[in-house]
Design an enzyme around this catalytic site. Structure first.
Site, mmCIF file in Angstrom:
data_model
loop_
_atom_site.group_PDB
_atom_site.id
_atom_site.type_symbol
_atom_site.label_atom_id
_atom_site.label_comp_id
_atom_site.label_asym_id
_atom_site.label_seq_id
_atom_site.Cartn_x
_atom_site.Cartn_y
_atom_site.Cartn_z
ATOM 1 C CG HIS B 122 -44.450 23.822 -17.008
ATOM 2 N ND1 HIS B 122 -44.843 24.410 -18.186
ATOM 3 C CD2 HIS B 122 -44.498 24.794 -16.076
ATOM 4 C CE1 HIS B 122 -45.110 25.690 -17.968
ATOM 5 N NE2 HIS B 122 -44.915 25.947 -16.692
ATOM 6 C CG ASP B 201 -38.725 21.477 -18.624
ATOM 7 O OD1 ASP B 201 -37.948 22.397 -18.298
ATOM 8 O OD2 ASP B 201 -39.953 21.527 -18.441
ATOM 9 C CD GLN B 204 -38.839 25.565 -11.682
ATOM 10 O OE1 GLN B 204 -38.068 26.058 -10.857
ATOM 11 N NE2 GLN B 204 -39.859 26.241 -12.176
ATOM 12 C CE LYS B 227 -39.547 28.840 -15.355
ATOM 13 N NZ LYS B 227 -40.710 29.263 -14.567
ATOM 14 C CB CYS B 365 -48.098 25.461 -15.969
ATOM 15 S SG CYS B 365 -48.384 27.188 -16.206
HETATM 16 C C1 LIG Z 1 -40.467 22.679 -15.203
HETATM 17 C C2 LIG Z 1 -40.827 23.813 -16.103
HETATM 18 N N1 LIG Z 1 -40.827 23.632 -17.432
HETATM 19 C C3 LIG Z 1 -41.114 24.630 -18.273
HETATM 20 C C4 LIG Z 1 -41.433 25.886 -17.839
HETATM 21 C C5 LIG Z 1 -41.794 26.939 -18.841
HETATM 22 O O1 LIG Z 1 -40.887 27.975 -18.849
HETATM 23 P P1 LIG Z 1 -41.186 29.308 -19.663
HETATM 24 O O2 LIG Z 1 -42.546 29.746 -19.275
HETATM 25 O O3 LIG Z 1 -40.116 30.248 -19.234
HETATM 26 O O4 LIG Z 1 -41.097 28.964 -21.125
HETATM 27 C C6 LIG Z 1 -41.450 26.130 -16.465
HETATM 28 C C7 LIG Z 1 -41.771 27.463 -15.932
HETATM 29 O O5 LIG Z 1 -42.822 27.808 -15.519
HETATM 30 C C8 LIG Z 1 -41.147 25.069 -15.576
HETATM 31 O O6 LIG Z 1 -41.174 25.253 -14.254
#
Ligand SMILES: Cc1ncc(COP(=O)(O)O)c(C=O)c1O
Lengths: 139, 407
Positions: B122, B201, B204, B227, B365
């Site tokens: 992401h 990270d 998910q 999430k 993203c």
């Molecule tokens: C794998 C992953 N990393 C990071 C994020 C970023 O999360 P947030 O937008 O809540 O900071 C997301 C969410 O969209 C994600 O799916």
């Protein structure tokens, strides 16, 4: 199917786009894309000797973005350069002929943004050359 | 899980009862954010109506109560991750956690050092490292995928070298649903370079399966509250105590200091050193509640059912003409990414929206991943515990309509 947005005209222009080609001898061309959704567009504009336009495009993306480009190219072909210069944004919505929701406005206006940017760059280049005003005046 | 159990579960999520144009809502964008149970919503209401006060400051009852609840949330989350409370830092989300971490680690990176991530990341676990690499003239390297879209572990073994200072990766890809063998990857990395800093990270992963930072042996881990049924604007950075303790803070202000003079300051103890200013008290408490809620669900059974529902969804999608599934078809993880030949994802999402079906369209993203797979944009369905077979049947029907419109 009572689906206003995907009525025949838009689907027709999406599936059978008009003027979808590269203009090798274009007077100016411009490329824009919408990275978040992947809509991608290049518009080619040729200003012919008699100051009328030939407009074509290449690209890929959603039905709205591609149909608007096709409709715009069709509309502008054989129009004069001044008509392009004064082209209002609303014209795109008028050509589409259907209400466009907020989250699709970006798709619909990609062609407008692309041709405006291209035009501006062209105008800027010619202004510095001093030719541009003469050209407009002669029309 | 019987139909009754799912129905009872659904009753606890007020938003799922919403109708638009008299048709029920079908929410299939859970990887973007999940819906919230009453348990979490009520706790927010309670905080603001009964004990709203700043934490760690007031000597009065309200402040004391707010502080107790705030620290209780931290403990709940620590226990959930198998960590200690001072190792849990409240941030505003995964993105904030990873950005803060990149700044905290900046001084450890020198010219020509390497940072290794994966091609599935992401943007929030990519751009902070890309920027760090640029600032320090370090090298950012990407682990690619195997043909069936899993992380290529053989390539990982070659890419990670003694020069690799940081390894950061998503436990689960938000586009492909591929689950990375995190423990194996970390072991491999630490074997090559025992001093490597490993970062997960888990945005998910946390909503779906148990995370044990001790077993994973990761140095840091980040996730977002929204999430996992919690509110937006709150997330976690977990770090090993020794590392959090030795790394410098990068944000400064109240509460994070021990002593300040005109020319200098010293830092408070963990976790306060890394939580300057008034924290997001209400949402932190509510995230604690979300984790409590998750803990009391029959998770193992729910997850099994979710895997079955995912398989069912894949089977149903495969009956749709010109539809191609791009995520790991054999992965049980409930993220399914697909495309339909000749129809742009935006058009699919827009037509599904007429039936109140919420799915995601775009590049999610993860632009480098789309480029790597050579796909412009995709549609994504992501399921959560409260989704049902009936919803999938309505989705299938609606997708067939999409294909028909574009025929
Ligand atoms: C794998 C992953 N990393 C990071 C994020 C970023 O999360 P947030 O937008 O809540 O900071 C997301 C969410 O969209 C994600 O799916």
């Amino acid at each position: 199917m009572d689906d206003e947005l995907y009525q025949e005209q838009i689907l027709d222009h999406y599936q059978h786009p008009r003027n979808k080609k590269v203009l090798k001898d274009a007077t100016f061309q411009h490329h824009e894309h919408n990275p978040s959704c992947g809509d991608d567009l290049t518009i080619y504009v040729k200003i012919k000797k008699n100051q009328t336009l030939q407009v074509a495009f290449q690209g890929h993306g959603c039905a709205i973005s591609q149909a608007s480009a096709s409709l715009l190219a069709e509309y502008l072909n054989n129009k004069s350069l001044s008509e392009l210069i004064i082209l209002p944004q609303e014209k795109i919505f008028q050509l589409l002929g259907i209400p466009i929701s907020n989250n699709r406005t970006k798709c619909a206006l990609l062609c407008y943004l692309t041709i405006r940017q291209g035009l501006q760059e062209y105008q800027h280049k010619n202004q510095t050359k001093g030719e541009y005003h003469a050209k407009i005046r002669n029309q | 899980m019987s139909k009754k159990t799912i129905n009872n579960l659904r009753k606890e999520f007020p938003l799922l009862k919403r109708k638009i144009n008299n048709k029920p809502l079908i929410y299939l964008d859970n990887a973007a954010t999940t819906q919230k149970p009453n348990y979490v919503i009520k706790c927010l209401q309670e905080y603001y109506t009964k004990y709203n006060a700043n934490v760690h400051r007031g000597l009065y009852t309200l402040s004391e109560q707010a502080t107790i609840e705030y620290e209780h949330a931290r403990s709940t989350i620590a226990q959930f991750l198998h960590a200690q409370p001072p190792e849990i830092i409240f941030t505003s989300g995964t993105t904030a956690s990873l950005n803060m971490l990149a700044r905290m680690l900046e001084h450890t990176i020198n010219k020509d050092d390497e940072i290794v991530i994966t091609i599935m990341e992401h943007h929030s676990n990519l751009v902070p490292w890309q920027e760090l690499a640029k600032r320090k003239q370090a090298k950012l390297k990407f682990i690619a995928l195997t043909k069936d879209l899993y992380l290529n572990m053989e390539e990982a073994a070659k890419l990670i070298t003694t020069k690799t200072k940081i390894l950061a990766f998503a436990y689960v890809s938000n586009v492909l649903g591929a689950i990375v063998p995190a423990q194996e990857l970390i072991n491999l990395a630490k074997k090559i370079n025992p001093n490597i800093i490993t970062i997960i990270d888990a945005a998910q992963a946390v909503p779906y399966f148990d995370i044990n930072v001790k077993e994973l042996n990761c140095d840091f881990l980040a996730f977002s509250g929204h999430k996992v049924m919690g509110p937006t604007g709150i997330g976690i950075l977990y770090g090993k105590f020794s590392l959090l303790n030795s790394l410098p803070p990068v944000n400064f202000g109240g509460e994070m200091i021990k002593e300040v003079t005109q020319n200098d300051a010293s830092w408070n103890e963990l976790p306060y050193k890394l939580e300057p200013g008034t924290p997001n008290i209400a949402d932190a408490i509510a995230l604690g509640k979300a984790i409590e809620y998750l803990n009391q669900l029959p998770r193992e059974k729910l997850l099994q059912d979710l895997h079955k529902l995912t398989k069912y969804t894949v089977e149903q999608l495969q009956t749709i003409p010109h539809l191609e599934i791009l995520s790991n078809q054999y992965s049980p993880h409930p993220i399914i990414t697909f495309s339909i030949k000749g129809i742009h994802p935006h058009d699919i999402a827009e037509i599904l929206n007429r039936d109140n079906i919420c799915i995601r369209a775009g590049t999610h993203c993860a632009m480098p991943l789309h480029k790597y797979l050579n796909i412009p944009a995709t549609s994504r369905i992501s399921l959560y515990y409260y989704n049902t077979i009936q919803e999938i049947d309505l989705l299938t029907k609606s997708l067939k309509k999409v294909v028909k419109i574009f025929q």
